[in-house]
Design a protein around this motif. Sequence first.
Motif, mmCIF file in Angstrom:
data_model
loop_
_atom_site.group_PDB
_atom_site.id
_atom_site.type_symbol
_atom_site.label_atom_id
_atom_site.label_comp_id
_atom_site.label_asym_id
_atom_site.label_seq_id
_atom_site.Cartn_x
_atom_site.Cartn_y
_atom_site.Cartn_z
ATOM 1 N N HIS A 175 0.862 -1.193 0.000
ATOM 2 C CA HIS A 175 0.000 0.000 0.000
ATOM 3 C C HIS A 175 0.893 1.238 0.000
ATOM 4 N N ILE A 176 0.878 1.979 -1.109
ATOM 5 C CA ILE A 176 1.798 3.105 -1.279
ATOM 6 C C ILE A 176 1.052 4.430 -1.120
ATOM 7 N N ALA A 177 1.679 5.366 -0.420
ATOM 8 C CA ALA A 177 1.152 6.730 -0.314
ATOM 9 C C ALA A 177 2.301 7.692 -0.586
ATOM 10 N N ARG A 178 2.057 8.684 -1.416
ATOM 11 C CA ARG A 178 3.080 9.672 -1.734
ATOM 12 C C ARG A 178 2.932 10.867 -0.798
ATOM 13 N N ALA A 179 3.961 11.164 -0.034
ATOM 14 C CA ALA A 179 3.933 12.312 0.891
ATOM 15 C C ALA A 179 4.480 13.547 0.171
ATOM 16 N N HIS A 180 3.734 14.641 0.218
ATOM 17 C CA HIS A 180 4.129 15.849 -0.517
ATOM 18 C C HIS A 180 4.804 16.897 0.365
ATOM 19 N N THR A 181 4.547 16.836 1.671
ATOM 20 C CA THR A 181 5.180 17.759 2.626
ATOM 21 C C THR A 181 5.462 16.992 3.916
ATOM 22 N N SER A 182 6.201 17.611 4.828
ATOM 23 C CA SER A 182 6.477 16.950 6.108
ATOM 24 C C SER A 182 5.196 16.766 6.923
ATOM 25 N N ASP A 183 4.283 17.755 6.865
ATOM 26 C CA ASP A 183 3.015 17.622 7.588
ATOM 27 C C ASP A 183 2.177 16.483 7.006
ATOM 28 N N HIS A 184 2.187 16.386 5.677
ATOM 29 C CA HIS A 184 1.460 15.302 5.012
ATOM 30 C C HIS A 184 2.069 13.952 5.395
ATOM 31 N N GLN A 185 3.377 13.908 5.478
ATOM 32 C CA GLN A 185 4.089 12.683 5.864
ATOM 33 C C GLN A 185 3.672 12.238 7.266
ATOM 34 N N MET A 186 3.567 13.190 8.193
ATOM 35 C CA MET A 186 3.149 12.871 9.564
ATOM 36 C C MET A 186 1.689 12.427 9.608
ATOM 37 N N LEU A 187 0.864 13.068 8.762
ATOM 38 C CA LEU A 187 -0.557 12.713 8.694
ATOM 39 C C LEU A 187 -0.744 11.291 8.177
ATOM 40 N N THR A 215 13.752 11.915 6.149
ATOM 41 C CA THR A 215 14.130 13.316 6.419
ATOM 42 C C THR A 215 14.080 14.247 5.204
ATOM 43 N N GLY A 216 13.756 13.715 4.021
ATOM 44 C CA GLY A 216 13.799 14.529 2.805
ATOM 45 C C GLY A 216 13.000 15.816 2.890
ATOM 46 N N HIS A 217 11.722 15.720 3.257
ATOM 47 C CA HIS A 217 10.861 16.911 3.341
ATOM 48 C C HIS A 217 11.282 17.827 4.484
ATOM 49 N N PHE A 218 11.649 17.252 5.617
ATOM 50 C CA PHE A 218 12.067 18.057 6.772
ATOM 51 C C PHE A 218 13.309 18.875 6.419
ATOM 52 N N ARG A 219 14.214 18.244 5.685
ATOM 53 C CA ARG A 219 15.459 18.923 5.304
ATOM 54 C C ARG A 219 15.178 20.081 4.349
ATOM 55 N N ALA A 220 14.250 19.874 3.416
ATOM 56 C CA ALA A 220 13.942 20.900 2.418
ATOM 57 C C ALA A 220 13.147 22.069 3.007
ATOM 58 N N GLU A 221 12.226 21.759 3.921
ATOM 59 C CA GLU A 221 11.316 22.782 4.436
ATOM 60 C C GLU A 221 11.903 23.583 5.596
ATOM 61 N N TYR A 222 12.841 22.977 6.325
ATOM 62 C CA TYR A 222 13.428 23.649 7.490
ATOM 63 C C TYR A 222 14.917 23.889 7.231
ATOM 64 N N ALA A 223 15.181 24.891 6.428
ATOM 65 C CA ALA A 223 16.574 25.203 6.073
ATOM 66 C C ALA A 223 17.110 26.291 6.998
ATOM 67 N N GLY A 224 18.347 26.162 7.422
ATOM 68 C CA GLY A 224 18.958 27.174 8.279
ATOM 69 C C GLY A 224 18.864 26.835 9.746
ATOM 70 N N ARG A 225 19.797 27.388 10.518
ATOM 71 C CA ARG A 225 19.872 27.074 11.951
ATOM 72 C C ARG A 225 18.654 27.542 12.740
ATOM 73 N N GLY A 226 18.039 28.625 12.284
ATOM 74 C CA GLY A 226 16.899 29.175 13.014
ATOM 75 C C GLY A 226 15.703 28.246 13.068
ATOM 76 N N THR A 227 15.621 27.307 12.129
ATOM 77 C CA THR A 227 14.474 26.395 12.081
ATOM 78 C C THR A 227 14.800 25.018 12.668
ATOM 79 N N LEU A 228 15.994 24.876 13.238
ATOM 80 C CA LEU A 228 16.437 23.561 13.719
ATOM 81 C C LEU A 228 15.554 23.015 14.830
ATOM 82 N N ALA A 229 15.208 23.863 15.812
ATOM 83 C CA ALA A 229 14.423 23.389 16.960
ATOM 84 C C ALA A 229 13.040 22.877 16.546
ATOM 85 N N PRO A 230 12.251 23.675 15.775
ATOM 86 C CA PRO A 230 10.936 23.135 15.368
ATOM 87 C C PRO A 230 11.040 21.890 14.488
ATOM 88 N N ARG A 231 12.078 21.831 13.640
ATOM 89 C CA ARG A 231 12.258 20.646 12.800
ATOM 90 C C ARG A 231 12.491 19.416 13.647
#
Length: 324
Positions: A175-187, A215-231
């Motif tokens: 059963h395959i599902a394509r995740a488009h964003t990190s939130d979608h991946q978690m959902l 980690t693909g989507h998390f890496r792309a959406e949370y770029a830079g040190r400022g976003t490290l904690a929420p990521r």
Amino acid sequence: MALIELEDVPGIGPASAERLREAGYCSVESIATATTADLAEAAELGEATAKKIIKGAREIADIGGFKTGTDVLLKRQDVRKLRSFVPEFDELLGGGIETQAITELYGEFGSGKSQIVHQMAVNCQLPVECGGLGGSCLYIDTENTFRPERITQMVEGLAVDCEVGTPEEFLEHIHIARAHTSDHQMLLIDSARDLANEKRDTDKPIRLIIIDSLTGHFRAEYAGRGTLAPRQQKLNRHMHELFKLVDEHNAVALVTNQVMSNPGVFFGDPTKPIGGNIVGHSATFRLYLRKSKAGKRIARLVDSPNLPEGEATFMVEKAGIKPC
């Protein structure tokens, strides 16, 4: 435990049970391991009521108290091993990839990560006595790496002493599902829980959950040190939900991870996985894959709670993952 209904838990009436099921809490175990805040929000309850429900669920599910080492050993007897049919690789992992655990594969592109997860999507459907888990596979695809043609090649290349179905039958139970964003991946983990509960009592229950890549989507959406904690907070929750799911269904969690080069390393291998300590602590087993000479791949067991570090070689062929 599958026979116990949510309504049997003190404090859960028909309306609350319906809301909880809609929110993905379909079993007593899932309620027993929920947080008060999450349960209160999902079922539109007060925190005091949510605490009472969780306490009642823990008593029914026998979760939350201390157990002896003997009790834990008895529970460990339920753990199964999913074999790759590469003797050296299986021996490295103590007989195969464990259920009730998260196994992480990390390495550069072309190191064999997606090849291994495709192979395991096939092998998990084989009978238990044949080295499989006799179940279905859930495949969360974040990088468009799933190829049904590859599954067909691997099914046709199986060399096992048991009856093997057609490639179409194997594909039917992936059963395959394509995740488009990190939130979608978690959902999709919530959707996976619903499907796993639905198939729990069938002849092909969910026995393998793949995330390629974690980690693909998390890496792309949370770029830079400022976003490290929420990521890292989101990643932590994602891994926690995945572990709860495979623990509840006695399934294998197999995740692939991207890597980055550490410029501070002058000697040795500068490659390190994305996700830092959060992923490192959440994964039960960590395997580092790298390319070698003559088309060989090397798998190195980097972290395990009970196995020594070691290496195993394997080949990626048209027929699948094979011994060297």
